[in-house]
Design an enzyme around this catalytic site. Structure first.
Site, PDB file in Angstrom:
ATOM      1  N   VAL A  29       9.720  -2.566   1.727  1.00  0.00           N
ATOM      2  CA  VAL A  29       8.413  -3.023   1.236  1.00  0.00           C
ATOM      3  C   VAL A  29       7.333  -2.489   2.172  1.00  0.00           C
ATOM      4  O   VAL A  29       7.308  -2.830   3.356  1.00  0.00           O
ATOM      5  CB  VAL A  29       8.344  -4.565   1.171  1.00  0.00           C
ATOM      6  CG1 VAL A  29       6.947  -5.010   0.770  1.00  0.00           C
ATOM      7  CG2 VAL A  29       9.380  -5.107   0.187  1.00  0.00           C
ATOM      8  N   LYS A  30       6.448  -1.669   1.650  1.00  0.00           N
ATOM      9  CA  LYS A  30       5.345  -1.142   2.459  1.00  0.00           C
ATOM     10  C   LYS A  30       4.189  -2.139   2.338  1.00  0.00           C
ATOM     11  O   LYS A  30       3.276  -1.979   1.527  1.00  0.00           O
ATOM     12  CB  LYS A  30       4.953   0.258   1.971  1.00  0.00           C
ATOM     13  CG  LYS A  30       4.134   1.066   2.966  1.00  0.00           C
ATOM     14  CD  LYS A  30       4.022   2.517   2.512  1.00  0.00           C
ATOM     15  CE  LYS A  30       3.119   3.334   3.415  1.00  0.00           C
ATOM     16  NZ  LYS A  30       3.679   3.515   4.759  1.00  0.00           N
ATOM     17  N   SER A  31       4.266  -3.172   3.141  1.00  0.00           N
ATOM     18  CA  SER A  31       3.318  -4.286   3.008  1.00  0.00           C
ATOM     19  C   SER A  31       2.068  -4.057   3.841  1.00  0.00           C
ATOM     20  O   SER A  31       2.031  -3.197   4.726  1.00  0.00           O
ATOM     21  CB  SER A  31       3.983  -5.599   3.428  1.00  0.00           C
ATOM     22  OG  SER A  31       3.963  -5.745   4.833  1.00  0.00           O
ATOM     23  N   PHE A  46       0.831  -1.201   0.000  1.00  0.00           N
ATOM     24  CA  PHE A  46       0.000   0.000   0.000  1.00  0.00           C
ATOM     25  C   PHE A  46       0.859   1.242   0.000  1.00  0.00           C
ATOM     26  O   PHE A  46       2.076   1.194   0.208  1.00  0.00           O
ATOM     27  CB  PHE A  46      -0.963  -0.006   1.198  1.00  0.00           C
ATOM     28  CG  PHE A  46      -0.344   0.372   2.515  1.00  0.00           C
ATOM     29  CD1 PHE A  46      -0.462   1.663   3.013  1.00  0.00           C
ATOM     30  CD2 PHE A  46       0.341  -0.568   3.273  1.00  0.00           C
ATOM     31  CE1 PHE A  46       0.092   2.012   4.241  1.00  0.00           C
ATOM     32  CE2 PHE A  46       0.901  -0.236   4.494  1.00  0.00           C
ATOM     33  CZ  PHE A  46       0.776   1.056   4.980  1.00  0.00           C
TER      34      PHE A  46
END
Length: 292
Positions: free
Chosen positions: A157-159, A40
């Site tokens: 990583v913007k998980s 996101f």
């Protein structure tokens, strides 16, 4: 181009369909819901202008690539959808949330069962703290929950899996703090529950490097650019809590929180116990930039 809407209201785009809060839905079999399998982004809109859209979309697409997820639309189309969503919403001071999940599958982990990714764009508003808190500063508590081990999933990583950060946030809530400081497994300072951290000592800014385990924030990068332009030295270096406790000033940065002072950490008053001169100067420069 149609005229802008007369009233402002949240707008959601889900796989090509325009929705509002009451009609936007996602399948209970979506692997973003079942497993947090997705990425996101959060972006600000100031005065109707999207701030650093290209940088945010680059991070979104890089995050997706890092987890073997192909976003089913080119970056230019995503940008166009984002701009149209902002226009449709009529919200001049907005917050945009992009979400890309692995898509609808079955109850197993196998990503091959997900025929196509789910893509969502939300335009709404967000406000974490009242304006007076930005000057008074936050009361911060170090959380016992560390950030996830960086070799398991890169912090770049913007998980969709923020559970460790949520647990840390809950520690702060139950401890009566405004926000939390999260450490890595070695005890080094990483970030807040959803922000990057800076300390100021003798006019020099220091912030943990991306490899230390915090997210490489877009607002973080903007503040570093503004600091260098203003003549403040900036170092990306490993910090521990001693560096925070003994700082002249400290502040968090993030898309949602923007730039906010820290007045106290674990009972230690930081500097004068409110936003210091460097913090106030950089925040003024940031506000001028986003309104330019």
């Amino acid at each position: 181009m149609p005229a802008a809407p007369e009233t402002a209201a949240p707008v959601i785009w889900v796989d090509g369909k325009w929705c509002d809060r009451s009609t936007a839905t996602v399948s209970v079999y979506d692997h973003g819901l079942l497993y947090g399998d997705g990425v996101f982004e959060g972006i600000r809109v100031y005065g109707g202008k999207i701030f650093r859209l290209a940088a945010h979309l680059e991070r979104l697409y890089d995050s997706a690539k890092a987890i073997w997820l192909t976003i089913p639309m080119p970056r230019e189309e995503m940008a166009a959808v984002t701009e149209e969503a902002v226009r449709r919403s009529g919200i001049k001071e907005a917050y945009i949330r992009h979400i890309v999940t692995r898509g609808v599958g079955d109850l197993g982990l196998d990503p091959r069962k997900c025929s196509k990714p789910t893509v969502i764009v939300i335009v709404d508003t967000i406000k974490l703290w009242p304006e007076q808190v930005y000057e008074a500063g936050l009361n911060v508590l170090t959380a016992g929950t560390p950030i996830p081990q960086r070799e398991a999933l890169s912090p770049r990583v913007k998980s969709l899996n923020y559970l460790a950060h949520i647990l840390a946030k809950l520690e702060g809530i139950h401890g009566g703090a405004d926000e939390v400081l999260m450490l890595d497994s070695n005890g080094s300072v990483a970030e807040g529950s959803g922000q990057n951290i800076f300390v100021v000592k003798h006019g020099r800014l220091r912030t943990p490097p991306p490899y230390a385990g915090g997210l490489k924030g877009v607002t973080r990068d903007v503040i570093m650019e503004l600091a260098i332009e203003a003549g403040y030295p900036v170092d990306e270096t490993i910090l521990n809590r001693y560096d925070v406790y003994t700082a002249d000033e400290a502040f968090f940065t993030g898309t949602a929180s923007e730039m906010i002072a820290i007045r106290q950490v674990d009972g230690r008053v930081i500097g004068s116990g409110k936003a210091g001169p460097v913090t106030r100067d950089l925040r003024a420069r940031f506000q001028a930039l986003v309104r330019s």
